[in-house]
Design an enzyme around this catalytic site. Structure first.
Site, PDB file in Angstrom:
ATOM      1  CG  ASP A  90      -0.292   0.039   2.520  1.00  0.00           C
ATOM      2  OD1 ASP A  90       0.937   0.240   2.556  1.00  0.00           O
ATOM      3  OD2 ASP A  90      -0.982  -0.109   3.535  1.00  0.00           O
ATOM      4  CG  ASP A 270      -6.197  -5.337   1.759  1.00  0.00           C
ATOM      5  OD1 ASP A 270      -6.759  -4.565   0.959  1.00  0.00           O
ATOM      6  OD2 ASP A 270      -5.820  -4.979   2.883  1.00  0.00           O
ATOM      7  CB  CYS A 308     -12.255 -25.730   7.171  1.00  0.00           C
ATOM      8  SG  CYS A 308     -10.725 -24.816   6.870  1.00  0.00           S
ATOM      9  CB  CYS A 310      -7.111 -24.984   7.668  1.00  0.00           C
ATOM     10  SG  CYS A 310      -7.860 -24.861   9.296  1.00  0.00           S
ATOM     11  CB  CYS A 313     -10.701 -27.584  10.279  1.00  0.00           C
ATOM     12  SG  CYS A 313     -11.171 -25.878  10.649  1.00  0.00           S
ATOM     13  CG  HIS A 339     -10.583 -21.779  10.411  1.00  0.00           C
ATOM     14  ND1 HIS A 339     -11.092 -22.783   9.604  1.00  0.00           N
ATOM     15  CD2 HIS A 339     -11.617 -20.928  10.646  1.00  0.00           C
ATOM     16  CE1 HIS A 339     -12.379 -22.549   9.394  1.00  0.00           C
ATOM     17  NE2 HIS A 339     -12.720 -21.439  10.014  1.00  0.00           N
TER      18      HIS A 339
HETATM   19 ZN   LIG Z   1     -10.105 -24.570   9.064  1.00  0.00          ZN
END
Ligand SMILES: [Zn+2]
Length: 378
Positions: A90, A270, A308, A310, A313, A339
């Site tokens: 930025d 973002d 999920c 990830c 999870c 996550h």
């Molecule tokens: Zn997750």
């Protein structure tokens, strides 16, 4: 280099491919924010593992510490941080106007006081370009004058017109810096104008007159205005934006904001909310938010989010994640940050698939209904 092609559309929603010096970005996409050269609390491999194709660096923070000269001496932000995929910085304007103390604005630039040690600094369109060039991201942002969300028409016009004048200076300095070197960084302008339709359109017109650009950003949203007001600005701008350039909605990235932005033709997002909420134990799921510290999770052996992929999870239970937060173990905030990043990135990935297979509208309607069904606030 810096090419963008549309792979498909569904109503206003778009799926595209953006080619940058450090790699290819498929859109729509969510960009994790590496404020001070790191996505807060996470290893670059974890950010990559969450599916991030591109991350952000903050010019203001990196200018103050360690300083762009240090980063440049160590080979630029990519090498310094070992993030080898695309990156965007930025302009520093957002933090100068929101975070630093005692600022003085004039036509030339902004005086500000470091939030770290009280030292005095000055940022101008030219110095912002010099800092971003030294950091070396694929995409640099023009230096803009940002106002709070509900500014008066007069104030918003003044800031929007100054932003156009600063855009010309940003561009001139960026061209000087880039002259003679292989293409390694492009500069994107920022549409301003608050929540005033006429100013937003005038800002975009002024930007396009000063083009061509390889992408266009929309700034000054998610800064205190209502969500319908933000959606309205996107509805006003969307038909006027060049279809063959990526559109980046700055600082916006709650799950429902992502969906509504994608539906209105935004390609890139973002926001620090994913990692900030993660650190505080607030996890996003398709059924809304889960408070990881909550007592109901004490004996819950199920995954945080059964849909999920990830690590938090697929490997750990809700009960264990809750324990980590209660015991103040650092692994808890880290896993929930990952996550939340994965949740947003997966949302963008799924939106892309639904745009390409022509089912975006029905999928988005079902997503909204489910996300808000359990009383989660809009
Ligand atoms: Zn997750």
């Amino acid at each position: 280099m810096f090419e963008f092609s549309l792979d498909g559309t569904a109503g206003g929603a778009r799926a595209g491919t953006l080619t940058l010096p450090h790699g290819v970005v498929q859109t729509p996409c969510f960009m994790p924010v590496g404020t001070r050269g790191a996505v807060r609390g996470l290893h670059p491999d974890e950010v990559r593992g969450a599916g991030a194709q591109i991350i952000l660096g903050n010019t203001y923070h990196l200018h103050l510490r360690p300083g762009e000269a240090t980063v440049a001496a160590l080979g630029g932000l990519h090498k310094f941080s070992t993030w080898d995929r695309p990156m965007l910085t930025d302009s520093g304007g957002f933090q100068v106007f929101s975070l630093s103390g005692m600022r003085k604005l004039d036509e030339n630039g902004v005086d500000f006081v470091s939030h770290i040690d009280g030292s005095r600094h000055r940022l101008t369109p030219e110095s912002s370009m010099e800092i971003q060039w030294a950091l070396g991201a694929d995409i640099a942002m023009a230096f803009d004058h940002r106002l709070p969300g509900q500014s008066s028409h007069d104030d918003a016009r003044d800031a929007m017109e100054r932003t156009l004048r600063w855009l010309e200076r940003s561009r001139r300095r960026h061209e000087e810096l880039a002259a003679g070197s292989p293409p390694r960084q492009t500069l994107w302008p920022i549409v301003q104008g608050g929540t005033h339709d006429d100013l937003r359109l005038a800002s975009l017109e002024g930007i396009l007159e000063r083009g061509p650009w390889t992408g266009v950003a929309i700034g000054g949203l998610s800064v205190g205005e209502t969500k319908p007001a933000m959606h309205h600005v996107l509805d006003v701008l969307s038909p006027q934006l060049p279809t063959d350039r990526p559109r980046y909605l700055m600082g916006v990235g709650f799950p429902d904001d992502l969906l509504e932005g994608i539906a209105r033709g935004v390609d890139m997002f973002d926001c620090v909310a994913a990692t900030r909420n993660g650190r505080h134990g607030s996890a996003w799921t398709a059924d809304g938010k889960v408070q990881v510290r909550g007592a109901p999770l004490r004996l819950d052996e199920g995954p945080l989010d059964p849909e999920c992929d990830c690590e938090g999870c697929t490997r750990f239970s809700r009960a264990y994640l809750r324990h980590l937060f209660v015991a103040e173990e650092q692994l808890g905030p880290r896993l929930v940050s990952i996550h939340n990043l994965r949740f947003l990135i997966r949302l963008a990935e799924t939106a892309r698939l639904r745009i390409l297979d022509g089912t975006f509208d029905t999928w988005a309607a079902a997503w909204r209904q489910r996300y808000f069904a359990k009383g989660n606030a809009k």
